[in-house]
Motif scaffolding. Structure first.
Motif, mmCIF file in Angstrom:
data_model
loop_
_atom_site.group_PDB
_atom_site.id
_atom_site.type_symbol
_atom_site.label_atom_id
_atom_site.label_comp_id
_atom_site.label_asym_id
_atom_site.label_seq_id
_atom_site.Cartn_x
_atom_site.Cartn_y
_atom_site.Cartn_z
ATOM 1 N N ASP A 143 0.828 -1.206 0.000
ATOM 2 C CA ASP A 143 0.000 0.000 0.000
ATOM 3 C C ASP A 143 0.863 1.258 0.000
ATOM 4 O O ASP A 143 0.566 2.239 -0.694
ATOM 5 C CB ASP A 143 -0.926 0.009 1.215
ATOM 6 C CG ASP A 143 -2.143 -0.875 1.043
ATOM 7 O OD1 ASP A 143 -2.422 -1.298 -0.097
ATOM 8 O OD2 ASP A 143 -2.829 -1.151 2.048
ATOM 9 N N SER A 147 0.976 4.005 -2.926
ATOM 10 C CA SER A 147 0.600 5.389 -2.601
ATOM 11 C C SER A 147 1.556 6.405 -3.208
ATOM 12 O O SER A 147 1.186 7.574 -3.401
ATOM 13 C CB SER A 147 0.546 5.573 -1.082
ATOM 14 O OG SER A 147 1.853 5.654 -0.514
ATOM 15 N N ALA A 408 -4.572 7.386 -3.447
ATOM 16 C CA ALA A 408 -3.542 6.577 -2.809
ATOM 17 C C ALA A 408 -4.146 5.772 -1.672
ATOM 18 O O ALA A 408 -4.970 6.286 -0.903
ATOM 19 C CB ALA A 408 -2.423 7.465 -2.283
#
Length: 448
Positions: A143, A147, A408
């Motif tokens: 993640d 982002s 994001a």
């Protein structure tokens, strides 16, 4: 057919017709290594190769022969101090392949009881990695990396994702505080990218040494501490070499495996048409485009005849996992996506001890990216992609992708629960210089 005089013309750019040895390096080899393996098979189960200018070896290209060698630790030894050509000064000391072949006191270069002791310590420590924790940390890191490019609508999935994710995951598994983690990332990247490799190696070993000293004083819930506490009783020097082996052998191949699997998904529409069969794409990658195509260095303990070829004591013999996996007889027999008898993880007493973790990380990394950015696609034609040169690695130099810009992803932590990554930031390990490296930036993003 005479085993020494194959009747086919060497692949374009291959000077085997002049030297008698097949070069496993250079842009032509990187562009189409299977053409070289096809030519090598004409010598029989093994072929004479050149790993780099002035570095000769024998390469096993046949699957059954490879299995025989990998399980025969009585005839074929791993201790690189047996490498006769190196000992006799016939190998250029500055050759780019020497850092990965020269002896170090770790499990990969040991035999017999010493190998069993070091190997068991590594296997037991890695076996304690909790799969739920690994899944959680991989998703967090994924993640974070997503982002950084999600709002752009484009990314180089090698530089921006596949190259960085394994480094971050291993940093977390091994309990690295930010400043040490930053230097480990720098050291491994520099060594494998060939950028100031000698200095990068110094940084890596120095950082790992500091990590060992830190864990001697304050152990944690991590692989480093588990390895240190193992009944094998590893010394600090042994700890540094085993940790460096695990990190080096894990990070770069995992980078290639994530990248090669993403490449396969993006350029082969059948995976998307069949509902995103990522596990099948991963297995096909391990069969046809393994991240470590040629390695497993061995040395005959005595003069021996093997697979119809005479080997002298101390000659360098390698296994081509890529060639063995794709030998015509085996390719015709295997069932795509369901048969895991490939040699991508090697075999025998020196087989990869972390294949389950590597598989889990790759699956999570690819799935999370495709879930976060479902319309991602390759941004350039497949034939314009280039591959890293050299005999030991199979990975793209870049994988440009495009997609509709998305928001994001946020942090994956549940409210009120400290992540396993946060817990690795132990008291007394403050970030030097303000923490400007990539690992420091991730920890700042994760903790808000």
């Amino acid at each position: 057919m005479d085993a020494n005089t194959p009747d086919a013309v060497p692949p374009p750019g291959c000077p085997a017709h002049a030297t008698g040895r097949i070069p496993l390096y250079g842009p032509d080899f990187a562009a189409d290594p299977h053409a070289y393996y096809d030519y090598a098979r004409r010598y029989g189960p093994t072929a004479p190769v050149e790993l780099a200018p002035g570095v000769d070896a024998h390469l096993v290209t046949d699957y059954a022969t490879a299995l025989r060698l990998l399980h025969d630790n009585a005839v074929f030894r791993k201790d690189a101090r047996r490498w006769r050509a190196f000992d006799e000064g016939l190998v250029p000391p500055d050759s780019p392949v020497v850092p990965l072949l020269a002896y170090r006191p770790n499990a990969m270069f040991s035999d017999g009881a010493e190998h069993l002791r070091l190997r068991q310590a590594i296997t037991d420590a890695m076996g304690r990695v909790d799969t739920a924790r690994l899944a959680r940390s991989t998703e967090q890191i994924s993640d974070y990396l997503i982002s950084q490019f999600a709002s752009r609508g484009s990314a180089d999935l090698m530089a921006d994702y596949a190259k960085q994710l394994p480094l971050f995951v291993f940093n977390e598994l091994f309990g690295c505080p930010a400043d040490i983690g930053d230097r480990i990332l720098f050291g491994i990247s520099g060594m494998f990218d060939g950028i100031n490799a000698e200095r990068a190696a110094e940084v890596l070993f120095g950082a790992v040494g500091e990590l060992v000293a830190l864990k001697r004083a304050r152990r944690g819930d991590d692989v480093t501490s588990w390895l240190m506490a193992h009944e094998a009783g590893l010394t600090d020097e042994e700890m540094v070499y085993q940790l460096s082996l695990i990190l080096g052998a894990g990070v770069d191949p995992l980078r290639n495996l994530v990248g090669n699997t993403l490449h396969r998904v993006l350029v082969h529409d059948e995976y998307a048409r069949q509902g995103g069969l990522i596990d099948e794409a991963l297995e096909d990658t391990l069969w046809e485009n393994p991240p470590v195509p040629n390695f497993a260095p061995h040395y005959p303990a005595t003069d021996v005849e093997f697979a119809g070829q005479k080997f002298q004591e101390g000659e360098l013999v390698l296994v081509s996992f890529a060639a063995a996996n794709n030998s015509p007889a085996l390719t015709a027999a295997r069932q795509s996506g369901s048969n895991r008898s490939h040699l991508a993880w090697s075999a025998g007493p020196h087989a990869c001890p972390s294949k389950d973790s590597a598989r889990q990380i790759t699956m999570a990394a690819v799935e999370n990216l495709l879930n976060r950015i479902p319309d991602i696609e390759a941004a350039v034609p497949e034939d314009s992609l280039t591959w890293r040169p050299g005999p030991f690695t199979r990975g793209l130099t870049a994988l440009p992708a495009r997609f509709t810009p998305v928001a994001a992803p946020g942090r994956a932590d549940a409210p009120g629960r400290a992540s396993s990554v946060e817990r690795s930031e132990q008291p007394g390990t403050a970030r030097k210089g303000g923490g400007t490296g990539r690992w420091s930036q991730f920890l700042k993003w994760l903790t808000g």
